[in-house]
Design a protein around this motif. Structure first.
Motif, short mmCIF file in Angstrom:
data_model
loop_
_atom_site.label_atom_id
_atom_site.label_comp_id
_atom_site.label_asym_id
_atom_site.label_seq_id
_atom_site.Cartn_x
_atom_site.Cartn_y
_atom_site.Cartn_z
N LEU A 83 -5.05 5.06 1.35
CA LEU A 83 -3.88 4.17 1.27
C LEU A 83 -2.91 4.45 2.40
O LEU A 83 -2.27 3.54 2.93
CB LEU A 83 -3.20 4.34 -0.08
CG LEU A 83 -4.00 3.91 -1.31
CD1 LEU A 83 -3.24 4.23 -2.59
CD2 LEU A 83 -4.34 2.44 -1.25
N PHE A 103 0.82 -1.21 0.00
CA PHE A 103 0.00 0.00 0.00
C PHE A 103 0.86 1.26 0.00
O PHE A 103 0.42 2.31 -0.48
CB PHE A 103 -0.95 -0.01 1.20
CG PHE A 103 -2.11 -0.94 1.02
CD1 PHE A 103 -3.26 -0.50 0.40
CD2 PHE A 103 -2.04 -2.26 1.43
CE1 PHE A 103 -4.33 -1.36 0.21
CE2 PHE A 103 -3.10 -3.13 1.25
CZ PHE A 103 -4.25 -2.68 0.64
N ALA A 158 -1.54 1.78 5.13
CA ALA A 158 -0.10 1.61 5.33
C ALA A 158 0.28 1.81 6.79
O ALA A 158 1.15 1.12 7.32
CB ALA A 158 0.67 2.59 4.45
N GLN A 202 0.51 4.10 -2.97
CA GLN A 202 0.35 5.53 -2.71
C GLN A 202 1.02 6.37 -3.79
O GLN A 202 0.55 7.47 -4.11
CB GLN A 202 0.95 5.90 -1.35
CG GLN A 202 0.04 5.64 -0.17
CD GLN A 202 0.67 6.15 1.11
OE1 GLN A 202 1.51 5.48 1.71
NE2 GLN A 202 0.29 7.33 1.53
#
Length: 350
Positions: free
Chosen positions: A198, A182, A202, A186
């Motif tokens: 995102l 993730f 993360a 991004q």
């Protein structure tokens, strides 16, 4: 009843197994240091001012006078969110070629209707310049950082339950994969909203793999090493990520490239799945197994050996035999060591 320290005492304090666990688990914390500081550079606000369309045929002198001056932090500088009305500026420029002869402080102003232009002296781009997160939208830059740490907050409450349910190692590598994937996604965010979502996910992965590594090391390492690991091991690794991030950001001035490169570091940890929890027992494993299987030991000795190998039942056990590393699957260990099954023969090596 013996406690955990007594049961795992046979592993020793600073043998190859502990060294592998100590250093490799510490290394898995470095990406958390990177992600914890990266938003300082990704969401930084470059110098900016209102964009003046090039089709107005204004001279350089008039373009510079189109932006009003204001005092900010004790310094006189161009406004970042306002400009003089362009229709008035165009009319004045046709009548007065030299704008210095006019007092423009009384002219009407307007917001930056055509967007902003950003200085590239320090950054090629940031999420601020990418999506114009300035002036009335300046709160969005700070919220982008908050979204990451909101994920950290939620992950702090859920990571412990996940690792208890599915195991430390699975959660450690699973959440490290979440943080890596993730974080890389991004870099390709089409808009600010997607970027924040995102970033939240993360953050979930970042704190979860940190907690899993912290707890796994605390459980596996001996009493004397536990304090060293939880303070110096994890702390220095996290601080190393903090120190590496500015160096990387110095050479990579584009926000999406910085995110992609720093997040892709997690790919380097894939081989750790096979090495992080390995235990080298040498010929001693085979000798004990054969002595138990031959019936030469009483029930108390069998229980002792079961207790000795109990910590190994949740991972794969690697045994060095005649110079070759061979592996016994988890199911065979559980069936022959961790239960009351009969020890009739040595396991089949795979």
């Amino acid at each position: 009843m013996r406690n955990y320290e007594e049961i795992t005492a046979f592993l020793g304090e600073w043998r190859p197994y502990q060294k592998v666990v100590f250093f490799l688990l510490s290394l898995t914390v470095i990406p958390n240091g990177l992600s914890g500081l990266i938003m300082v550079f990704v969401a930084d606000i470059p110098e900016h001012r209102c964009l003046i369309p090039g089709n107005l045929n204004l001279s350089e002198a008039w373009i510079n006078r189109t932006i009003p001056l204001q005092v900010e932090n004790g310094k006189l500088q161009y406004s970042k969110c306002r400009r003089y009305r362009l229709d008035v500026i165009v009319n004045l420029s046709q009548a007065f070629p030299n704008p210095d002869s006019l007092n423009m402080s009384e002219l009407k102003q307007e917001p930056c209707l055509d967007g902003w232009e950003y200085s590239k002296d320090q950054y090629i781009s940031t999420i601020v310049s990418e999506w114009d997160l300035v002036c009335k939208d300046d709160w969005k830059g700070s919220f982008s950082t908050s979204a990451f740490f909101m994920g950290v907050l939620v992950g702090s409450f859920t990571s412990g339950q996940l690792s208890d349910r599915f195991g430390r190692k699975i959660v450690l590598f699973g959440t490290l994969a979440v943080q890596t994937v993730f974080g890389m996604l991004q870099a390709f965010s089409p808009n600010w909203e997607t970027f924040c979502i995102l970033s939240f996910i993360a953050g979930l992965g970042a704190i979860s793999n940190y907690v899993a590594a912290f707890v796994l090391g605390s459980e596996v390492l001996g009493k004397s090493l536990r304090v060293v690991y939880c303070t110096l091991g994890v702390g220095i690794a996290y601080a190393s990520g903090y120190m590496i991030m500015p160096l990387v950001a110095y050479f990579i001035r584009s926000w999406w490239m910085l995110l992609f490169v720093s997040s892709s570091v997690g790919i380097l940890y894939i081989p750790f799945w096979w090495t992080e929890c390995c235990v080298y027992l040498g010929d001693d494993f085979t000798r004990i197994w054969q002595s138990v299987g031959s019936g030469k030991q009483n029930d108390m000795q069998v229980q002792t050996h079961q207790a000795r190998f109990l910590p190994l039942c949740r991972t794969r056990v690697w045994v060095q035999k005649l110079g070759k590393v061979k592996c016994e699957a988890i199911s065979a260990i559980r069936a022959c060591i961790c239960t009351d099954a009969n020890f009739t023969k040595a396991p089949k090596w795979v």
